[in-house]
Write a protein that holds these residues in place. Structure first.
Motif: not given
Length: 260
Positions: A49-53, A72-78
């Motif tokens: 579900a992680i879309e990298v931006k 990510s596109a949801d502004n999550e850091y990974g």
């Protein structure tokens, strides 16, 4: 007939040598790493579900392994881990989590261990602590009894970026190497005698501007690729469980600044 056997033997040796040369050329000398666009495309082809931006950085752990933090596109850091394997850069892990991971490029060689993380930006977080701990324990057999004191080492890192890569090095590496060996020997001596809690483990926490433990929102979404770089989360350590005291010189006097 004898000459034919000799020729076949020579040919076989040449083929083995060529195969080894090709193997070494393919595996020991990686191609240039993927471009940002290629990496994002491959990351987003992975079923998660992680879309990298945005790719934040490309950090080579060695010539064949790469740590790549992302947003990510949801502004999550990974982050993702990559390995050069069988002639290709292959994805090993794509994750968004709320922990620090220890990456072991060669499990039998602690000098190849790295602590990696990528947490959301937070100006309140001042530093990250990483610990090596072995809890105290007591054990015995017949008339022989042993007490093992607590072992605790710590290292602190100022948080200048959302992500970080820190090798296991210095005194912590030396002690981990030596104590790991001792633990194995003791394990053989006392196996099946007493259950002990003397395993070494790594842990971590984050400290805010007030000197207190900082907490972040729990996140956990990971995907494994076609490479298998060993990576695992380490324990979160509450500051109240840290036993050493911190001292700071103030106006010619040493003050205990430990926060309990």
């Amino acid at each position: 007939m004898r000459n034919k056997k000799i020729i076949l033997g020579v040919v076989a040796v040449i083929l083995v040598v060529l195969a080894n040369i090709i193997y070494l050329a393919v595996n020991l000398f990686p191609d240039e790493f993927l471009s940002e666009g290629e990496a994002i495309k491959k990351l987003n082809q992975a079923e998660s579900a992680i879309e990298v931006k945005t790719i934040q950085d490309v950090v080579f752990l060695d010539k064949q392994h790469v740590f790549m933090p992302f947003i990510s596109a949801d502004n999550e850091y990974g982050f993702s881990l990559w390995e050069w394997k069988n002639g290709k850069w292959r994805l090993s892990e794509k994750t968004v989590n709320s922990s620090i991971n220890i990456v072991k490029l060669d499990e039998s060689d602690p000098s190849t261990y790295y602590f990696v993380w990528n947490f959301p930006e937070d100006e309140q977080i001042k530093k990250i602590n990483i610990y090596l701990i072995r809890n105290r324990s007591y054990r015995g057999s017949d008339e022989d009894f042993y007490y093992e004191p607590r072992l605790q080492m710590g290292a602190s890192f100022n948080r200048e970026k959302s992500y970080g890569v820190v090798p296991l090095s210095g005194g912590m590496l030396k002690v981990y190497k030596e104590m790991s060996g001792i633990s194995k020997e003791n394990g053989d001596m006392f196996s099946n005698v007493f259950s002990t809690n003397n395993e070494l483990y790594f842990s971590w926490n984050m400290i805010d501007q007030k000197g207190e433990v900082a907490w972040i929102e729990q996140r956990n979404s990971s995907y494994g690729g076609d490479a298998k770089v060993m990576s695992e989360s380490i324990f979160f350590e509450d500051q109240k469980d840290i036993e050493f005291l911190e001292w700071e010189e103030d106006a010619g006097k040493w003050q205990n600044t430990n926060k309990k």
